[in-house]
Scaffold this active site. Structure first.
Site, mmCIF file in Angstrom:
data_model
loop_
_atom_site.group_PDB
_atom_site.id
_atom_site.type_symbol
_atom_site.label_atom_id
_atom_site.label_comp_id
_atom_site.label_asym_id
_atom_site.label_seq_id
_atom_site.Cartn_x
_atom_site.Cartn_y
_atom_site.Cartn_z
ATOM 1 N N CYS A 23 8.234 28.907 -8.454
ATOM 2 C CA CYS A 23 8.274 27.806 -9.428
ATOM 3 C C CYS A 23 9.687 27.617 -9.987
ATOM 4 O O CYS A 23 10.495 28.537 -9.959
ATOM 5 C CB CYS A 23 7.341 28.103 -10.586
ATOM 6 N N ARG A 25 13.232 26.338 -3.758
ATOM 7 C CA ARG A 25 12.480 27.539 -4.136
ATOM 8 C C ARG A 25 11.050 27.489 -3.624
ATOM 9 O O ARG A 25 10.357 28.490 -3.615
ATOM 10 C CB ARG A 25 12.476 27.690 -5.660
ATOM 11 N N TRP A 36 4.428 26.370 -7.762
ATOM 12 C CA TRP A 36 3.950 26.962 -6.501
ATOM 13 C C TRP A 36 2.648 27.646 -6.875
ATOM 14 O O TRP A 36 2.633 28.630 -7.624
ATOM 15 C CB TRP A 36 4.988 27.957 -5.989
ATOM 16 N N ASN A 51 6.976 29.810 -15.522
ATOM 17 C CA ASN A 51 7.059 30.532 -14.248
ATOM 18 C C ASN A 51 6.555 31.945 -14.489
ATOM 19 O O ASN A 51 6.832 32.522 -15.538
ATOM 20 C CB ASN A 51 8.517 30.658 -13.780
ATOM 21 N N GLY A 52 5.900 32.517 -13.494
ATOM 22 C CA GLY A 52 5.419 33.898 -13.628
ATOM 23 C C GLY A 52 3.913 33.949 -13.580
ATOM 24 O O GLY A 52 3.244 32.950 -13.297
ATOM 25 N N GLU A 96 14.888 40.401 13.117
ATOM 26 C CA GLU A 96 15.337 39.276 12.303
ATOM 27 C C GLU A 96 15.276 37.965 13.100
ATOM 28 O O GLU A 96 14.887 36.921 12.560
ATOM 29 C CB GLU A 96 16.756 39.563 11.776
ATOM 30 N N LYS A 153 13.058 34.736 11.947
ATOM 31 C CA LYS A 153 13.632 33.389 11.769
ATOM 32 C C LYS A 153 12.785 32.368 12.521
ATOM 33 O O LYS A 153 12.467 31.302 12.000
ATOM 34 C CB LYS A 153 15.079 33.304 12.279
ATOM 35 N N GLU A 164 9.117 31.879 10.927
ATOM 36 C CA GLU A 164 8.974 31.292 9.589
ATOM 37 C C GLU A 164 9.307 29.800 9.545
ATOM 38 O O GLU A 164 8.748 29.075 8.729
ATOM 39 C CB GLU A 164 9.779 32.064 8.545
ATOM 40 N N HIS A 213 4.940 50.594 26.044
ATOM 41 C CA HIS A 213 3.855 51.270 25.335
ATOM 42 C C HIS A 213 2.801 50.293 24.819
ATOM 43 O O HIS A 213 2.036 50.629 23.926
ATOM 44 C CB HIS A 213 4.446 52.103 24.193
ATOM 45 N N LYS A 243 11.345 30.350 -1.740
ATOM 46 C CA LYS A 243 12.646 30.992 -1.569
ATOM 47 C C LYS A 243 12.671 32.381 -2.195
ATOM 48 O O LYS A 243 13.078 33.329 -1.569
ATOM 49 C CB LYS A 243 13.746 30.110 -2.155
HETATM 50 C C1 F6R Z 1 13.274 35.193 5.324
HETATM 51 C C2 F6R Z 1 13.507 35.413 3.904
HETATM 52 C C3 F6R Z 1 12.641 36.379 3.196
HETATM 53 C C4 F6R Z 1 13.466 37.134 2.126
HETATM 54 C C5 F6R Z 1 12.549 38.038 1.291
HETATM 55 C C6 F6R Z 1 13.343 38.856 0.307
HETATM 56 O O1 F6R Z 1 14.191 34.301 5.863
HETATM 57 O O2 F6R Z 1 14.350 34.802 3.318
HETATM 58 O O3 F6R Z 1 12.030 37.267 4.076
HETATM 59 O O4 F6R Z 1 14.442 37.888 2.780
HETATM 60 O O5 F6R Z 1 11.612 37.249 0.613
HETATM 61 O O6 F6R Z 1 14.077 38.026 -0.537
HETATM 62 P P1 F6R Z 1 15.298 38.573 -1.379
HETATM 63 O O7 F6R Z 1 16.365 38.966 -0.417
HETATM 64 O O8 F6R Z 1 15.692 37.435 -2.252
HETATM 65 O O9 F6R Z 1 14.807 39.757 -2.146
#
Ligand code: F6R
Length: 623
Positions: A2, A27, A75, A101-102, A496, A500, A503, A519, A618
């Site tokens: 949020c 976000r 959100w 928020n929260g 990673e 990418k 997601e 395996h 985000k």
């Molecule tokens: C993927 C991504 C998430 C964040 C995760 C941790 O592209 O961005 O997997 O890496 O939510 O977020 P932070 O680094 O902000 O703690």
């Protein structure tokens, strides 16, 4: 997740609120709303499901020139995305409006109490409970106040504080009271809030991005702080104590860091910003004379550092992948036993205590709820806790006892890119720093410095693969499954790369250590399942090549990320992306570049909303 904005001053509040909410779109949200106070001292509320653009259309049908207002992107947690669940929410009989928020954990219990006292609820949210609770506290205080005190803003502040002290959970919130129409009240516990200080105007937001271009003076609220914000000043106090002297910091962001600068998406912009972001992370931190990295923010003396016996990196998602890269670096360069823990697991585990353990929370946003909770749990156990973090003044940055700021600039695309590579280079410096305090000689330290220094240029070169990667993306875009394989330093790259792709394109992708295929996962290989091999030259190259041959022998298409000049790979892989050679421990920073681009191009070709992938936010500020 949020987002919150607030404005008080001579401008048209609606304009700032809508622009601010747009800047917070990254976000993640599913509905939004704003409220202003009009000339008749009525709340003028607009709420809408979906994008801010839709909310803006609604607002334009009934514009207001009011100079005070608050806004919110939601959100959904308690209750589905809908207009009635969207914020702001009204408290009592319209005495106040609130955006939050929260998550409030005891909202059910509070709601039952308020229902018995005759309060009505129009939404399923925990936020409306806070709004009604403040209204109740205000009513009680007013009934006891002397006539001349009934309009004192202190009454509203006390009512707010009384209500906050009954909440269990987290909040960053802003409130407008009908009877004090020139003031925004703001409070924080576990969910960030910043105040922008202007000339004759002030701003509130859940992060600094809405303030860029309006002011560069900023106050980061800490937990349990409450702010009273008027056009001509702010006052900060502790929820349970008195006034607090607040620090005004300089905001280090400019407009180019929050706009698209000609790119189609923030993700692409941030991928291309990586050479600059890496240079910023490194700036002033490589010391040739002492052949080490200068990391003053760790707040540890050399002797304290020499006594460290074990390091724990804790993180989530992409940051967890950089932690894995860090583990390999710490073992190889610093020779310190290092463990990597998912923060969501570590927070509830009870690992045996080991003296002289250093815990690092690695986080782009500094707001990830699980990472914050793991950090607190480790602190409780007596470990020294540090952070590797991008967002200055974030919750984790505030709570850690020191650490390394990335200085990668704001990351707006939901899929983390530049923060990841900056985390990796910060971890390389950390390993060098520890190594030089122990076994690593001067010449080795100097060599490592030169290798680290070469990385931003190598990343710049790797970005030139963009057109080639776009061609490969077009060829494979319709595949439903991908495997990503790598070994040693490039095993985290495989994880990673797969994250990418899944997601942002919603294609199923798995990352594995290449040798693990035999395996079990090799059963997945068929003509329609490409395997992406991350295999720049290194001591493990021949072994990875054997793993690749195993896939080819079973008819699986292979895309390889390999070092320039590797002629052998061209003969066996279906498609090759060449990247410049760098020292092995730095390869993850370069080899991830084409994988970020591959995910990006495939997602665009499939028509996905790259910067706002479905279901994602985000910063994940709920558990
Ligand atoms: C993927 C991504 C998430 C964040 C995760 C941790 O592209 O961005 O997997 O890496 O939510 O977020 P932070 O680094 O902000 O703690």
């Amino acid at each position: 997740m949020c987002g919150i904005v607030g404005y008080v001053g001579p401008r048209v509040a609606q304009d700032f609120l809508l622009e601010g909410l747009q800047r917070l779109e990254y976000r993640g949200y599913d509905s939004a709303g704003i409220v202003t106070i009009d000339g008749d001292l009525e709340f003028d509320i607009h709420r809408e499901v979906g994008r801010i653009k839709k909310l803006a259309q609604l607002v334009n049908e009934r514009p207001s020139s009011s100079g005070i207002g608050i806004g919110h992107t939601r959100w959904a947690t308690h209750g589905a995305p809908s207009i009635r669940n969207a914020h702001p929410h009204i408290g009592g009989e319209g005495e106040l409006v609130l955006a939050h928020n929260g998550v409030i954990e005891n909202y059910d219990e509070l709601k039952n109490r308020l229902l018995k006292r005759g309060y009505t609820f129009h939404s399923e949210t925990d936020t409306e409970v806070i709004a009604n609770l403040i209204a109740e506290c205000l009513k009680n205080r007013r009934s006891k106040a002397a006539d001349e005190d009934r309009d004192d803003p202190q009454l509203a502040l006390d009512a707010l504080k009384e209500a906050l002290s009954q909440l269990r959970g987290t909040y960053g919130l802003v409130v407008l009271f009908k009877d004090w129409p020139e003031t925004i009240f703001a409070a924080r516990l576990g969910s960030p809030l910043v105040i922008g200080i202007g000339d004759g105007e002030n701003f509130v937001a859940s992060d600094a991005s809405p303030l860029v271009g309006y002011t560069d003076r900023i106050v980061y609220l800490s937990d349990n702080q409450v702010a009273v914000v008027n056009a001509n000043g702010i006052e900060v106090s502790h929820r349970d104590l008195g006034l607090i002297q607040h620090d005004v910091k300089e905001l280090q962001m400019d407009l180019t860091s929050v706009d698209l600068a000609g790119y189609d998406h923030y993700m692409l912009k941030e991928i291309f910003e990586q050479p600059a972001a890496l240079r910023n992370t490194l700036r002033g931190r490589l010391n040739d004379d002492d052949a080490t990295a200068v990391l003053g923010g760790l707040n540890l003396t050399p002797n304290q550092m020499r006594r460290i016996k074990r390091v724990i990196f804790t993180a989530c998602g992409t940051s967890w992948h950089s932690a894995l890269v860090g583990e390999y670096m710490m073992e190889e360069i610093a020779q310190i036993p290092t463990e990597v823990e998912y923060a969501s697991e570590l927070r509830y585990r009870n690992p045996p205590m080991c003296e002289n353990t250093l815990v690092f929370a690695i986080t782009q946003s500094g707001e990830t709820a699980d990472t914050l909770a793991a950090l607190r749990e480790m602190k409780r156990k007596g470990h020294r806790t540090l952070a590797i973090c991008n967002v200055v003044g974030s919750s984790i940055a505030q709570e850690a006892e020191g650490g390394i700021y990335l200085h990668a600039g704001p990351e707006i695309g939901v899929a983390s890119t530049k923060a990841y590579t900056s985390q990796c280079v910060a971890l390389a410096m950390l390993a060098l720093h520890f190594g030089r305090l122990r076994h690593l000689g001067y010449a080795d330290g100097r060599a490592i410095i030169e290798q680290i220094r070469a990385v931003p240029d190598a990343v710049e070169q790797a970005l030139k693969t963009n057109d080639r990667v776009a061609e490969i993306a077009a060829k494979y875009k319709d595949c439903q499954n991908f495997l990503y394989l790598g070994r040693h330093f490039n095993f985290p790259t495989a994880l990673e790369g797969a994250l990418k792709l899944k997601e942002i394109s919603y294609i199923h992708a798995e990352g594995y250590p290449a040798a693990e295929m035999k395996h079990g996962p090799i059963a997945l290989v068929d003509k329609k399942t490409p395997s992406v091999f991350v295999m720049p030259k290194g001591f493990i190259y021949d072994k990875v090549m054997s793993n690749l041959e195993e896939i080819k022998a079973r008819g699986g298409p292979v895309i390889a990320v390999a070092a320039e000049g590797d002629r052998r790979i061209e003969k066996v892989a279906d498609d090759v992306i060449f990247i410049p050679p760098v020292q092995e421990f730095l390869q993850p920073i370069v080899s991830i570049i084409p994988l970020q681009l591959l995910a990006y191009h495939i997602a665009v070709l499939r028509g996905c909303d790259v910067d706002k992938p479905r279901n994602l936010a985000k910063s994940v500020t709920v558990e």
